[in-house]
Design an enzyme around this catalytic site. Structure first.
Site, PDB file in Angstrom:
ATOM      1  N   THR A 133       0.816  -1.211   0.000  1.00  0.00           N
ATOM      2  CA  THR A 133       0.000   0.000   0.000  1.00  0.00           C
ATOM      3  C   THR A 133       0.857   1.271   0.000  1.00  0.00           C
ATOM      4  OG1 THR A 133      -1.511   1.280   1.387  1.00  0.00           O
ATOM      5  CG2 THR A 133      -0.094  -0.270   2.525  1.00  0.00           C
ATOM      6  N   ASP A 134       0.279   2.366  -0.480  1.00  0.00           N
ATOM      7  CA  ASP A 134       0.974   3.656  -0.404  1.00  0.00           C
ATOM      8  C   ASP A 134       1.041   4.181   1.034  1.00  0.00           C
ATOM      9  OD1 ASP A 134      -1.716   4.306  -0.096  1.00  0.00           O
ATOM     10  OD2 ASP A 134      -1.768   5.800  -1.712  1.00  0.00           O
ATOM     11  N   GLU A 135       0.245   3.569   1.934  1.00  0.00           N
ATOM     12  CA  GLU A 135       0.216   4.076   3.316  1.00  0.00           C
ATOM     13  C   GLU A 135       1.541   3.857   4.040  1.00  0.00           C
ATOM     14  OE1 GLU A 135      -3.279   3.138   5.569  1.00  0.00           O
ATOM     15  OE2 GLU A 135      -4.570   3.275   3.819  1.00  0.00           O
ATOM     16  N   TYR A 158      -2.135  -0.841  10.839  1.00  0.00           N
ATOM     17  CA  TYR A 158      -2.205  -1.495   9.524  1.00  0.00           C
ATOM     18  C   TYR A 158      -0.986  -1.151   8.679  1.00  0.00           C
ATOM     19  CZ  TYR A 158      -3.321  -1.904   4.544  1.00  0.00           C
ATOM     20  OH  TYR A 158      -3.256  -2.170   3.192  1.00  0.00           O
ATOM     21  N   LYS A 162       2.147  -3.483   7.162  1.00  0.00           N
ATOM     22  CA  LYS A 162       2.465  -3.633   5.733  1.00  0.00           C
ATOM     23  C   LYS A 162       3.920  -3.183   5.472  1.00  0.00           C
ATOM     24  CE  LYS A 162       0.050  -4.735   2.757  1.00  0.00           C
ATOM     25  NZ  LYS A 162      -0.341  -6.064   2.202  1.00  0.00           N
TER      26      LYS A 162
HETATM   27  P1  NAD Z   1      -9.554  -7.683   1.582  1.00  0.00           P
HETATM   28  O1  NAD Z   1      -9.596  -7.404   3.038  1.00  0.00           O
HETATM   29  O2  NAD Z   1     -10.761  -7.436   0.760  1.00  0.00           O
HETATM   30  O3  NAD Z   1      -9.164  -9.222   1.337  1.00  0.00           O
HETATM   31  C1  NAD Z   1      -8.137  -9.859   2.046  1.00  0.00           C
HETATM   32  C2  NAD Z   1      -8.234 -11.362   1.761  1.00  0.00           C
HETATM   33  O4  NAD Z   1      -7.162 -12.014   2.455  1.00  0.00           O
HETATM   34  C3  NAD Z   1      -9.530 -12.008   2.224  1.00  0.00           C
HETATM   35  O5  NAD Z   1     -10.037 -12.871   1.236  1.00  0.00           O
HETATM   36  C4  NAD Z   1      -9.112 -12.790   3.466  1.00  0.00           C
HETATM   37  O6  NAD Z   1      -9.923 -13.921   3.714  1.00  0.00           O
HETATM   38  C5  NAD Z   1      -7.684 -13.146   3.119  1.00  0.00           C
HETATM   39  N1  NAD Z   1      -6.868 -13.419   4.314  1.00  0.00           N
HETATM   40  C6  NAD Z   1      -6.740 -12.639   5.419  1.00  0.00           C
HETATM   41  N2  NAD Z   1      -5.920 -13.237   6.308  1.00  0.00           N
HETATM   42  C7  NAD Z   1      -5.490 -14.395   5.723  1.00  0.00           C
HETATM   43  C8  NAD Z   1      -4.613 -15.432   6.138  1.00  0.00           C
HETATM   44  N3  NAD Z   1      -4.016 -15.406   7.335  1.00  0.00           N
HETATM   45  N4  NAD Z   1      -4.401 -16.465   5.301  1.00  0.00           N
HETATM   46  C9  NAD Z   1      -5.016 -16.521   4.088  1.00  0.00           C
HETATM   47  N5  NAD Z   1      -5.874 -15.575   3.664  1.00  0.00           N
HETATM   48  C10 NAD Z   1      -6.100 -14.528   4.470  1.00  0.00           C
HETATM   49  O7  NAD Z   1      -8.299  -6.896   1.040  1.00  0.00           O
HETATM   50  P2  NAD Z   1      -8.099  -6.144  -0.359  1.00  0.00           P
HETATM   51  O8  NAD Z   1      -8.694  -4.796  -0.259  1.00  0.00           O
HETATM   52  O9  NAD Z   1      -8.478  -7.048  -1.444  1.00  0.00           O
HETATM   53  O10 NAD Z   1      -6.511  -5.963  -0.353  1.00  0.00           O
HETATM   54  C11 NAD Z   1      -5.656  -6.942  -0.908  1.00  0.00           C
HETATM   55  C12 NAD Z   1      -4.211  -6.549  -0.681  1.00  0.00           C
HETATM   56  O11 NAD Z   1      -3.954  -5.295  -1.272  1.00  0.00           O
HETATM   57  C13 NAD Z   1      -3.834  -6.397   0.795  1.00  0.00           C
HETATM   58  O12 NAD Z   1      -2.527  -6.902   0.960  1.00  0.00           O
HETATM   59  C14 NAD Z   1      -3.861  -4.903   1.036  1.00  0.00           C
HETATM   60  O13 NAD Z   1      -2.962  -4.536   2.061  1.00  0.00           O
HETATM   61  C15 NAD Z   1      -3.426  -4.381  -0.317  1.00  0.00           C
HETATM   62  N6  NAD Z   1      -3.940  -3.034  -0.656  1.00  0.00           N
HETATM   63  C16 NAD Z   1      -5.288  -2.785  -0.633  1.00  0.00           C
HETATM   64  C17 NAD Z   1      -5.754  -1.516  -1.005  1.00  0.00           C
HETATM   65  C18 NAD Z   1      -7.216  -1.180  -1.021  1.00  0.00           C
HETATM   66  O14 NAD Z   1      -7.554  -0.029  -1.280  1.00  0.00           O
HETATM   67  N7  NAD Z   1      -8.121  -2.115  -0.800  1.00  0.00           N
HETATM   68  C19 NAD Z   1      -4.837  -0.531  -1.351  1.00  0.00           C
HETATM   69  C20 NAD Z   1      -3.472  -0.819  -1.329  1.00  0.00           C
HETATM   70  C21 NAD Z   1      -3.033  -2.081  -1.000  1.00  0.00           C
HETATM   71  O1  TDX Z   2     -17.107   5.617   7.121  1.00  0.00           O
HETATM   72  C1  TDX Z   2     -16.046   6.165   6.738  1.00  0.00           C
HETATM   73  N1  TDX Z   2     -15.977   7.537   6.710  1.00  0.00           N
HETATM   74  C2  TDX Z   2     -14.847   8.213   6.327  1.00  0.00           C
HETATM   75  O2  TDX Z   2     -14.827   9.445   6.317  1.00  0.00           O
HETATM   76  C3  TDX Z   2     -14.889   5.407   6.339  1.00  0.00           C
HETATM   77  C4  TDX Z   2     -14.919   3.902   6.355  1.00  0.00           C
HETATM   78  C5  TDX Z   2     -13.761   6.109   5.939  1.00  0.00           C
HETATM   79  N2  TDX Z   2     -13.732   7.470   5.952  1.00  0.00           N
HETATM   80  C6  TDX Z   2     -12.510   8.165   5.475  1.00  0.00           C
HETATM   81  C7  TDX Z   2     -11.197   7.707   6.069  1.00  0.00           C
HETATM   82  C8  TDX Z   2     -10.220   7.892   4.914  1.00  0.00           C
HETATM   83  O3  TDX Z   2      -9.767   9.232   4.875  1.00  0.00           O
HETATM   84  O4  TDX Z   2     -12.423   7.870   4.080  1.00  0.00           O
HETATM   85  C9  TDX Z   2     -11.071   7.663   3.664  1.00  0.00           C
HETATM   86  C10 TDX Z   2     -10.930   6.273   3.091  1.00  0.00           C
HETATM   87  O5  TDX Z   2     -11.068   5.356   4.166  1.00  0.00           O
HETATM   88  P1  TDX Z   2     -10.974   3.765   3.946  1.00  0.00           P
HETATM   89  O6  TDX Z   2     -11.936   3.386   2.887  1.00  0.00           O
HETATM   90  O7  TDX Z   2     -11.067   3.108   5.284  1.00  0.00           O
HETATM   91  O8  TDX Z   2      -9.516   3.606   3.311  1.00  0.00           O
HETATM   92  P2  TDX Z   2      -8.058   4.060   3.831  1.00  0.00           P
HETATM   93  O9  TDX Z   2      -8.012   4.152   5.301  1.00  0.00           O
HETATM   94  O10 TDX Z   2      -7.641   5.258   3.043  1.00  0.00           O
HETATM   95  O11 TDX Z   2      -7.197   2.754   3.394  1.00  0.00           O
HETATM   96  C11 TDX Z   2      -7.432   2.130   2.111  1.00  0.00           C
HETATM   97  O12 TDX Z   2      -6.463   2.463   1.165  1.00  0.00           O
HETATM   98  C12 TDX Z   2      -5.167   1.954   1.335  1.00  0.00           C
HETATM   99  C13 TDX Z   2      -7.477   0.597   2.240  1.00  0.00           C
HETATM  100  O13 TDX Z   2      -8.434   0.241   3.240  1.00  0.00           O
HETATM  101  C14 TDX Z   2      -6.150   0.027   2.586  1.00  0.00           C
HETATM  102  O14 TDX Z   2      -6.188  -1.397   2.603  1.00  0.00           O
HETATM  103  C15 TDX Z   2      -5.162   0.457   1.548  1.00  0.00           C
HETATM  104  O15 TDX Z   2      -3.890   0.004   1.880  1.00  0.00           O
END
Ligand code: NAD
Ligand code: TDX
Length: 349
Positions: A133-135, A158, A162
């Protein structure tokens, strides 16, 4: 190519699995623990393919991971399994440490053993792609972008888990020569996102006529990436990326949270009109502890070196996403049933 995919029942992993089966000739073995965020309903459209397999496994289970490497003989592993929600990491960090750090360590060790037993081209071409992630870069002020050289400064449980896993992945390349690569991407959105993240929360709260929770002032900025654009980038990296390299992935779609919420409300006014405007449901609530102000990605390296650019703008992607949720409320009900009812998370001290 034969690909092990971890976390393939999650939001991004399932988009990637569907794309691999529908748009490539690769075989995929999905390893997933099926936590609250992992749902096989997201994979129904490919479940019958003879190029798709599923194993219900925790990535922390070294013995089973070892067996899977031996039996499947992959050319690559794409590692997405993680605890992914910042708010949940604030309420309880233990699962984040276990899965994101220990789980990644176990995958690296098992991949290393397997890779060390390979020979010639197979050994040279093997790839371990870690999706991050960019975080990990911390937060930005009003200006600037994260590049691959930005120093790490994670600030939530989180993002620090990562960042730890990224460091392990780089160390396994540097020390053992394991051909790893890392991608760091911005906020994804699109179909099949578990409704705990901003966009599906806002959409579902609005449809239920409930208060739409905007943290703080709603001025925080995120850089939105349509999930299929992300999946395409990951495929490019696993096919053509250079071992040891990092690639930032972003959609060039910076928006303040309030702007995102307004767009969703205005689109619903068009698609599901009600007497009241959806914007009237917006409610400013206590801010997230340690809330990062702004994220923005400089994605010029992956464009220059691998020729990837996103296809969707935020305008086209958000409309498609909202339409998908409106047509797939049975999926929403199936994945949230007895699991999560859209309550506020991330406020426990
Ligand atoms: P998600 O939470 O939707 O899915 C995560 C998946 O991993 C689920 O299917 C869960 O069952 C599985 N999982 C969790 N723990 C596990 C374990 N111990 N063993 C096997 N499986 C396990 O997540 P996502 O949003 O699809 O994100 C996928 C990846 O991308 C993550 O590594 C996350 O950090 C990264 N990422 C997500 C975002 C975003 O905006 N969603 C942004 C940047 C990076
Ligand atoms: O109910 C809400 N109200 C609100 O204002 C929620 C759930 C979030 N927010 C704000 C918090 C953040 O500024 O919205 C923004 C986005 O929040 P999230 O959807 O929780 O995402 P964020 O915390 O930015 O993280 C996401 O992007 C990077 C993903 O969850 C991560 O997995 C990824 O690494």
């Amino acid at each position: 190519m034969k690909i092990i995919l971890t976390g393939g029942a999650g939001f991004i992993g399932s988009a990637l699995a569907r794309m691999i089966i529908n748009e490539t000739d690769h075989d995929v073995l999905n390893i997933d623990k099926l936590t609250y965020a992992g749902h096989l309903e997201s994979l129904e459209s490919i479940a019958e393919s003879d190029r798709y397999q599923f194993e219900h496994v925790d990535i922390c289970d070294a013995e089973t991971i070892n067996r899977i490497f031996d039996e499947f003989q992959p050319g690559a592993i794409m590692h997405l399994a993680a605890e992914s929600h910042v708010d949940r990491s604030i309420d309880g960090s233990a699962e984040f440490i276990k899965t994101n750090i220990n789980g990644t360590h176990i995958l690296l060790e098992e991949a290393k053993k397997y890779w060390q037993g390979l020979e010639n081209e197979q050994k040279e071409n093997f790839r371990f792609l870690h999706v991050s992630t960019d975080e990990v870069y911390g937060e930005l002020g009003e200006d600037g972008f994260f590049t691959e050289e930005t120093p790490y400064d994670p600030r939530s449980p989180y993002s620090s888990s990562k960042a730890s896993s990224d460091h392990l992945v780089r160390a396994w390349h540097h020390t053992y020569g394991l051909p790893t690569m890392i991608t760091n991407c911005s906020n994804n959105y699109g179909p099949y996102q578990f409704p705990e993240k901003l966009i599906p929360v806002v959409l579902l709260k609005a449809l239920q006529g409930k208060d739409i929770p905007v943290y703080g002032t709603g001025e925080n900025v995120r850089d939105w990436l349509f999930v299929d654009d992300h999946a395409k980038a990951l495929l490019k990296v696993v096919q053509d990326g250079v071992a040891g390299e990092t690639y930032n992935i972003g959609g060039h779609n910076e928006k303040q949270n309030l702007e995102v919420v307004h767009t969703i409300c205005d689109t619903l006014d068009e698609l599901v009109p009600k007497e009241e405007k959806y914007r009237d449901l917006i409610s400013f609530v206590t801010d997230r502890p340690g809330h990062d102000f702004r994220y923005a990605i400089d994605a010029s390296k992956i464009e220059r070196e691998l020729g990837w650019v996103p296809d969707e703008t935020f305008g086209t992607g958000i409309k498609a996403t909202i339409e998908w949720y409106l047509q797939n409320m049975d999926w929403v009900e199936a994945v949230t049933d007895k699991n999560y009812n859209l309550e506020r998370l991330g406020t426990k001290k």
